[in-house]
Scaffold this active site. Structure first.
Site, PDB file in Angstrom:
ATOM      1  N   GLN A 278       0.822  -1.046  -0.146  1.00 57.79           N
ATOM      2  CA  GLN A 278      -0.098   0.055  -0.011  1.00 57.79           C
ATOM      3  C   GLN A 278       0.953   1.096  -0.066  1.00 57.79           C
ATOM      4  O   GLN A 278       0.264   2.187  -0.070  1.00 57.79           O
ATOM      5  CB  GLN A 278      -0.928   0.106   1.273  1.00 57.79           C
TER       6      GLN A 278
ATOM      7  N   HIS B 101      -1.585   1.301  -4.391  1.00 56.86           N
ATOM      8  CA  HIS B 101      -1.920   2.537  -4.190  1.00 56.86           C
ATOM      9  C   HIS B 101      -1.105   3.444  -4.929  1.00 56.86           C
ATOM     10  O   HIS B 101      -1.030   4.907  -4.916  1.00 56.86           O
ATOM     11  CB  HIS B 101      -1.730   3.085  -2.558  1.00 56.86           C
TER      12      HIS B 101
ATOM     13  N   CYS C 242       1.549  14.937 -16.577  1.00 53.37           N
ATOM     14  CA  CYS C 242       0.635  16.293 -16.817  1.00 53.37           C
ATOM     15  C   CYS C 242      -0.903  15.858 -17.218  1.00 53.37           C
ATOM     16  O   CYS C 242      -0.904  14.800 -17.792  1.00 53.37           O
ATOM     17  CB  CYS C 242       1.045  17.123 -18.074  1.00 53.37           C
TER      18      CYS C 242
ATOM     19  N   GLY D 244       3.027  -4.346   9.004  1.00 55.30           N
ATOM     20  CA  GLY D 244       2.822  -3.185   9.257  1.00 55.30           C
ATOM     21  C   GLY D 244       1.710  -2.537   8.457  1.00 55.30           C
ATOM     22  O   GLY D 244       1.757  -1.501   7.862  1.00 55.30           O
ATOM     23  N   THR D 245       0.550  -3.287   8.573  1.00 60.21           N
ATOM     24  CA  THR D 245      -0.611  -2.536   8.081  1.00 60.21           C
ATOM     25  C   THR D 245      -1.901  -2.800   9.016  1.00 60.21           C
ATOM     26  O   THR D 245      -2.015  -3.651   9.687  1.00 60.21           O
ATOM     27  CB  THR D 245      -1.062  -3.168   6.608  1.00 60.21           C
TER      28      THR D 245
ATOM     29  N   ASN E   9       3.024  -7.167  13.274  1.00 55.81           N
ATOM     30  CA  ASN E   9       2.663  -5.725  13.798  1.00 55.81           C
ATOM     31  C   ASN E   9       2.907  -5.562  15.324  1.00 55.81           C
ATOM     32  O   ASN E   9       2.322  -6.128  16.029  1.00 55.81           O
ATOM     33  CB  ASN E   9       1.137  -5.633  13.372  1.00 55.81           C
TER      34      ASN E   9
HETATM   35  N1  APR Z   1       6.607  -2.108  12.287  1.00 56.91           N
HETATM   36  C1  APR Z   1       5.381  -2.806  11.763  1.00 56.91           C
HETATM   37  N2  APR Z   1       4.204  -2.364  11.947  1.00 56.91           N
HETATM   38  C2  APR Z   1       4.147  -1.121  12.624  1.00 56.91           C
HETATM   39  C3  APR Z   1       5.260  -0.374  12.686  1.00 56.91           C
HETATM   40  C4  APR Z   1       6.505  -1.166  12.491  1.00 56.91           C
HETATM   41  N3  APR Z   1       7.720  -0.410  13.187  1.00 56.91           N
HETATM   42  N4  APR Z   1       4.942   0.853  13.311  1.00 56.91           N
HETATM   43  C5  APR Z   1       3.527   0.933  13.191  1.00 56.91           C
HETATM   44  N5  APR Z   1       2.961  -0.295  12.777  1.00 56.91           N
HETATM   45  C6  APR Z   1       1.773  -0.668  12.372  1.00 56.91           C
HETATM   46  C7  APR Z   1       0.735   0.166  12.921  1.00 56.91           C
HETATM   47  O1  APR Z   1       0.541  -0.593  14.431  1.00 56.91           O
HETATM   48  C8  APR Z   1      -0.470   0.044  12.202  1.00 56.91           C
HETATM   49  O2  APR Z   1      -1.493  -1.130  12.193  1.00 56.91           O
HETATM   50  O3  APR Z   1       1.623  -0.505  10.994  1.00 56.91           O
HETATM   51  C9  APR Z   1       0.264  -0.272  10.774  1.00 56.91           C
HETATM   52  C10 APR Z   1      -0.053   0.944   9.904  1.00 56.91           C
HETATM   53  O4  APR Z   1      -1.362   1.241   9.828  1.00 56.91           O
HETATM   54  P1  APR Z   1      -1.794   2.448   8.825  1.00 56.91           P
HETATM   55  O5  APR Z   1      -1.219   3.633   9.124  1.00 56.91           O
HETATM   56  O6  APR Z   1      -3.198   2.420   8.794  1.00 56.91           O
HETATM   57  O7  APR Z   1      -1.086   2.056   7.341  1.00 56.91           O
HETATM   58  P2  APR Z   1      -1.652   1.144   6.341  1.00 56.91           P
HETATM   59  O8  APR Z   1      -2.185  -0.142   6.915  1.00 56.91           O
HETATM   60  O9  APR Z   1      -0.359   0.958   5.316  1.00 56.91           O
HETATM   61  O10 APR Z   1      -3.020   1.921   5.498  1.00 56.91           O
HETATM   62  C11 APR Z   1      -2.409   2.959   4.828  1.00 56.91           C
HETATM   63  O11 APR Z   1      -4.405   3.815   4.002  1.00 56.91           O
HETATM   64  O12 APR Z   1      -5.364   5.534   3.520  1.00 56.91           O
HETATM   65  C12 APR Z   1      -4.560   4.557   2.947  1.00 56.91           C
HETATM   66  O13 APR Z   1      -3.329   5.353   1.074  1.00 56.91           O
HETATM   67  C13 APR Z   1      -3.295   5.219   2.434  1.00 56.91           C
HETATM   68  O14 APR Z   1      -1.697   3.446   1.843  1.00 56.91           O
HETATM   69  C14 APR Z   1      -2.325   4.102   2.839  1.00 56.91           C
HETATM   70  C15 APR Z   1      -3.180   3.210   3.659  1.00 56.91           C
END
Ligand code: APR
Length: 262
Positions: A106, A126, A134, A197-198, A223
């Site tokens: 993502q 994404h 452009c 990490g999501t 995570n």
């Molecule tokens: N290692 C692993 N995971 C981690 C770390 C780390 N060091 N630090 C934070 N996290 C986890 C958090 O606990 C959380 O669950 O990473 C996750 C980040 O979640 P989001 O910020 O929601 O990111 P993501 O899941 O990638 O969704 C973001 O949403 O709105 C869209 O376009 C936007 O691509 C983006 C996506």
């Protein structure tokens, strides 16, 4: 009795087809902000009093390009000022170990490609931050860094149209090619699906995990915080990608042989 990380390493050794799904948390270890959770970009409003989802939306880029570009530039500068970390490098190594290890990200920071993940097994759902193009004549512009030092929004040198990155803004459709590649690969099935990490906030991020479980494939999550899928996966490893992934690789590298089922 195998530990959880040894079970995941064993599942990787035994798997032929692997899907790794990454989110902003992987790049948090490179110093980039996540979107949700502690310190997330989506907590609260922007300095213009708007939720970031409104400021970084397709309709805003059309209605007020200067405002949208103010936040696009912030994202761009953050990404250009950081670099891939050992988590990205370990994932690229896992893909070298398994010719059918696919990566669904993502993240728009380009760090997977920078760390050596192969383009032909990388699905950027994404989009990416560069190269700019452009909106009027389609002319491509490779110099994102240079443009971020100039007046915003950046204008096409060919027709003075407004440039944009090939990133999926809020209220925009996902890239067709990325979606079709993802569902083509999901159709072939995976023996292991690992999310890293999501927050698993989107159906297209959760679906591969649920499909794997439904056919008895191995599922795992890395995570530091639990998410909506933590109770559904075979192994949930609470920790930072930066810490867990090198340890996982060390278990995989030691005994690459597939022993009994994990
Ligand atoms: N290692 C692993 N995971 C981690 C770390 C780390 N060091 N630090 C934070 N996290 C986890 C958090 O606990 C959380 O669950 O990473 C996750 C980040 O979640 P989001 O910020 O929601 O990111 P993501 O899941 O990638 O969704 C973001 O949403 O709105 C869209 O376009 C936007 O691509 C983006 C996506």
């Amino acid at each position: 009795m195998l530990s959880d990380i040894e079970r995941l390493a064993q599942a990787f050794n035994c798997a032929e087809r692997v899907l790794i799904i990454t989110g902003a948390g992987l790049s948090a270890d490179s110093g980039l902000p996540t979107y949700r959770g502690v310190g997330g970009l989506y907590n609260g409003n922007t300095s213009d009093g708007l939720p970031i989802e409104a400021a970084l939306s397709g309709p805003m880029l059309q209605r007020d390009p200067a405002l949208c570009w103010k936040y696009l530039a912030e994202l761009g500068r953050a990404c250009l000022g950081a670099q891939a970390n050992v988590g990205h490098q370990v994932i690229a190594e896992l893909q070298r170990l398994k010719p059918q290890c696919w990566l669904l990200t993502q993240n728009i920071d380009g760090f997977h490609r920078a760390a050596g993940s192969p383009d032909d097994r990388l699905i950027e759902i994404h989009g990416q931050l560069a190269p700019l193009y452009c909106q009027s004549c389609g002319q491509q512009e490779d110099d994102l860094a240079g443009r971020l030092t100039e007046q915003l929004p950046p204008l096409c040198r060919h027709c003075a149209g407004i440039l944009r990155p090939p990133v999926v803004l809020f209220e925009e459709m996902l890239p067709e090619r990325a979606i079709s590649t993802l569902y083509e690969q999901l159709g072939e099935g995976f023996d292991l699906v690992l999310t890293i990490g999501t927050s698993s906030s989107f159906a297209y991020i959760v679906e591969p995990v649920l499909r794997a479980r439904a056919v008895g494939a191995f599922t795992a999550e890395i995570n530091p915080a639990r998410t909506g899928i933590s109770d559904s996966v075979d192994v949930y490893l609470a920790g930072r990608a930066l810490d867990v992934l090198p340890e996982l690789l060390s278990h995989i590298s030691v005994n690459r042989i597939c022993k009994s089922s994990p």
